[in-house]
Design a protein around this motif. Structure first.
Motif, mmCIF file in Angstrom:
data_model
loop_
_atom_site.group_PDB
_atom_site.id
_atom_site.type_symbol
_atom_site.label_atom_id
_atom_site.label_comp_id
_atom_site.label_asym_id
_atom_site.label_seq_id
_atom_site.Cartn_x
_atom_site.Cartn_y
_atom_site.Cartn_z
ATOM 1 N N ARG A 130 0.745 -1.181 0.131
ATOM 2 C CA ARG A 130 -0.065 -0.011 0.068
ATOM 3 C C ARG A 130 0.898 1.229 -0.025
ATOM 4 N NH1 ARG A 130 -5.188 1.116 0.672
ATOM 5 N NH2 ARG A 130 -5.744 -0.997 1.650
ATOM 6 N N MET A 131 0.830 2.035 -1.182
ATOM 7 C CA MET A 131 1.660 3.054 -1.294
ATOM 8 C C MET A 131 1.207 4.485 -0.496
ATOM 9 S SD MET A 131 3.372 1.056 -2.668
ATOM 10 C CE MET A 131 4.912 2.065 -2.852
ATOM 11 N N ALA A 132 2.009 5.570 -0.541
ATOM 12 C CA ALA A 132 1.855 6.568 0.222
ATOM 13 C C ALA A 132 0.356 7.270 -0.276
ATOM 14 C CB ALA A 132 2.759 7.717 0.076
ATOM 15 N N ASP A 133 -0.020 7.290 -1.724
ATOM 16 C CA ASP A 133 -1.153 7.526 -2.164
ATOM 17 C C ASP A 133 -2.254 6.721 -2.105
ATOM 18 O OD1 ASP A 133 -0.363 5.841 -3.936
ATOM 19 O OD2 ASP A 133 -0.221 6.987 -5.644
ATOM 20 N N MET A 134 -2.069 5.484 -1.219
ATOM 21 C CA MET A 134 -2.989 4.604 -0.962
ATOM 22 C C MET A 134 -3.310 3.765 -2.192
ATOM 23 S SD MET A 134 -3.456 5.415 2.120
ATOM 24 C CE MET A 134 -4.806 4.140 2.425
ATOM 25 N N SER A 135 -2.597 3.890 -3.081
ATOM 26 C CA SER A 135 -2.774 2.908 -4.321
ATOM 27 C C SER A 135 -2.128 1.541 -3.895
ATOM 28 C CB SER A 135 -1.973 3.479 -5.705
ATOM 29 O OG SER A 135 -0.657 3.425 -5.290
ATOM 30 N N ILE A 136 -2.539 0.362 -4.538
ATOM 31 C CA ILE A 136 -2.097 -1.027 -4.262
ATOM 32 C C ILE A 136 -1.269 -1.398 -5.467
ATOM 33 C CG2 ILE A 136 -2.848 -3.474 -3.935
ATOM 34 C CD1 ILE A 136 -3.491 -1.384 -1.710
ATOM 35 N N LYS A 137 -0.200 -1.949 -5.066
ATOM 36 C CA LYS A 137 0.833 -2.938 -5.675
ATOM 37 C C LYS A 137 0.893 -4.164 -5.589
ATOM 38 C CE LYS A 137 4.152 1.047 -7.296
ATOM 39 N NZ LYS A 137 5.377 1.445 -7.323
ATOM 40 N N HIS A 138 0.888 -5.028 -6.595
ATOM 41 C CA HIS A 138 1.115 -6.497 -6.061
ATOM 42 C C HIS A 138 2.458 -6.692 -6.768
ATOM 43 C CE1 HIS A 138 -3.304 -7.389 -5.792
ATOM 44 N NE2 HIS A 138 -3.350 -6.445 -6.764
ATOM 45 N N VAL A 139 3.031 -7.592 -5.712
ATOM 46 C CA VAL A 139 4.650 -7.907 -5.890
ATOM 47 C C VAL A 139 4.879 -9.432 -5.630
ATOM 48 C CG1 VAL A 139 5.309 -5.695 -5.494
ATOM 49 C CG2 VAL A 139 5.273 -7.192 -3.420
ATOM 50 N N GLN A 140 5.712 -10.054 -6.296
ATOM 51 C CA GLN A 140 6.110 -11.351 -5.999
ATOM 52 C C GLN A 140 7.329 -11.269 -5.373
ATOM 53 O OE1 GLN A 140 4.302 -14.094 -7.382
ATOM 54 N NE2 GLN A 140 5.724 -15.393 -6.052
ATOM 55 N N GLU A 192 1.096 -5.094 -13.082
ATOM 56 C CA GLU A 192 0.174 -4.995 -14.592
ATOM 57 C C GLU A 192 -0.012 -6.536 -15.015
ATOM 58 O OE1 GLU A 192 3.068 -3.560 -17.236
ATOM 59 O OE2 GLU A 192 2.924 -1.472 -16.490
ATOM 60 N N GLN A 193 0.516 -7.441 -14.514
ATOM 61 C CA GLN A 193 0.211 -8.894 -14.868
ATOM 62 C C GLN A 193 -0.975 -9.108 -14.057
ATOM 63 O OE1 GLN A 193 3.479 -11.469 -14.016
ATOM 64 N NE2 GLN A 193 5.162 -10.227 -14.756
ATOM 65 N N ARG A 194 -0.944 -8.693 -13.003
ATOM 66 C CA ARG A 194 -2.250 -9.126 -12.097
ATOM 67 C C ARG A 194 -3.535 -8.398 -12.614
ATOM 68 N NH1 ARG A 194 -3.039 -10.885 -6.887
ATOM 69 N NH2 ARG A 194 -5.133 -11.107 -6.408
ATOM 70 N N LEU A 195 -3.215 -7.108 -13.091
ATOM 71 C CA LEU A 195 -4.384 -6.306 -13.823
ATOM 72 C C LEU A 195 -4.902 -7.276 -14.940
ATOM 73 C CD1 LEU A 195 -6.144 -3.961 -14.061
ATOM 74 C CD2 LEU A 195 -4.360 -2.657 -15.272
ATOM 75 N N THR A 237 -12.037 -11.731 -15.870
ATOM 76 C CA THR A 237 -13.456 -11.066 -15.822
ATOM 77 C C THR A 237 -14.060 -11.267 -17.262
ATOM 78 O OG1 THR A 237 -12.594 -9.346 -14.429
ATOM 79 C CG2 THR A 237 -14.518 -8.620 -15.834
ATOM 80 N N ALA A 238 -13.250 -11.203 -18.450
ATOM 81 C CA ALA A 238 -13.649 -11.494 -19.615
ATOM 82 C C ALA A 238 -14.188 -13.169 -19.738
ATOM 83 C CB ALA A 238 -12.538 -11.359 -20.508
#
Length: 336
Positions: A202-212, A237-240, A247-248
């Motif tokens: 969880r970044m300072a701007d409250m955005s979420i990043k997914h990491v491995q 990006e891969q998670r997105l 979803t598709a």
């Protein structure tokens, strides 16, 4: 023999020999007026004469012969030494030239290797940047993470600082994943077994990043656990893309399940890969019986040629519309 001319040397040697003979005659005579005593005086006279000739020859008539002879011999020796020195210099020059050439070739190879190494490092850096992959190392006191620039970029920290405290790193980890990350690091240190974990930041701007994250223990020469090292990759990006794909697929499944038309996905080899339930209603076969079978096995023989033409059109990446053919039902009848 080097100090005298050969003729002078012969004269001196002859004078010495005659003097010895004269002294022998003087030692053997028994009559002062005898023949032996007379011969001794004659020999002595000739000895003095030969010595006189040698001295006059070397000292008066040829006063510089000995000097010139010595100089000539010295010059010959110097010339021989000069020639030998030139030969050695030439040999050494050739050896140095060959050594210089070998060093030049070695330097060229080193320069080529250095350029290749720099290029390899540049490409590796670019690859890490493109892959959003970085390296980290937990300090022995387990208070800080020494990070590559790419990890600091992922964590949105200043690359110049080179490290981040372990507590600050955990503070960036999503609260729901924080304990899992801490336990993974502790377990790897205790068990010395590599591990990996996907988690969120969880970044300072409250955005979420997914990491491995992948980590393992680096041991010292005695096999003792020295430090914890690992990698981190930003897979947001891969998670997105995966989420969009899922979803598709869900939408496709929903569309397949509610559509009233016969819908299917088939490959260019003519095999059913996915069908909607309307096929069961129309043909009487279950979806499991139809999936993986050749749809051409169900096409009416009179429609085969037209069906092959439609397949050829599809393989050319062209659209086929308003195409109708007949399929065999489970009871042997056909429908279109």
């Amino acid at each position: 023999g080097r100090a005298f001319d050969p003729r002078v040397l012969r004269g001196i040697c002859a004078s010495i020999g005659l003097s010895m003979a004269a002294e022998l005659a003087f030692a053997l005579y028994d009559d002062p007026f005898g023949l032996i005593n007379f011969a001794g005086h004659v020999l002595k006279l000739f000895a003095f004469y030969l010595l006189y000739q040698a001295i006059i020859e070397s000292g008066l008539r040829h006063p510089y012969a000995l000097m010139f002879r010595e100089l000539t011999q010295t010059a010959d020796a110097l010339r021989a030494a000069h020639d030998d020195l030139e030969l050695r210099v030439a040999e050494r020059t050739d050896a140095l030239r060959q050594e210089i050439e070998e060093r030049k070739q070695t330097e060229m190879r080193l320069q080529t290797t250095e350029r290749a190494l720099r290029e390899s490092k540049r490409r590796l850096k670019e690859a890490k940047h493109i892959a959003s992959l970085g390296y980290w190392e937990l300090t022995p006191d387990q208070r800080a993470l020494r990070c590559s620039n790419e990890i600091l970029r992922i964590l949105e920290q200043d690359p110049e600082q080179g490290e981040i405290s372990y507590d600050d790193f955990l503070a960036i980890v999503h609260s729901a994943d924080r304990e899992k990350v801490r336990k993974m690091h502790s377990a790897v240190m205790a068990n010395k077994q590599p591990a990996k974990l996907a988690h969120r930041l969880r970044m300072a701007d409250m955005s979420i990043k997914h990491v491995q994250q992948r980590c393992e223990v680096s041991s010292d020469a005695d096999g003792l656990a020295a430090r914890l090292i690992g990698t981190m990759q930003d897979v947001s990006e891969q998670r997105l893309v995966e989420d969009q794909l899922n979803t598709a697929l869900r939408e496709l499944d929903l569309f397949f399940s509610v559509a009233l038309d016969l819908l299917c996905i088939a490959d260019t080899d003519g095999y059913f890969r996915k069908l909607n339930p309307m096929w069961t209603r129309a043909l009487g076969y279950s979806l499991d019986e139809l999936t993986g079978t050749r749809f051409l096995d169900f096409v009416h023989p009179e429609d085969m040629e037209a069906t092959f033409g439609a397949i050829a059109t599809l393989m050319e990446q062209q659209e086929v519309t308003k195409f109708v053919n007949r399929y065999r039902r489970q009871d042997g009848t056909y429908c279109s």
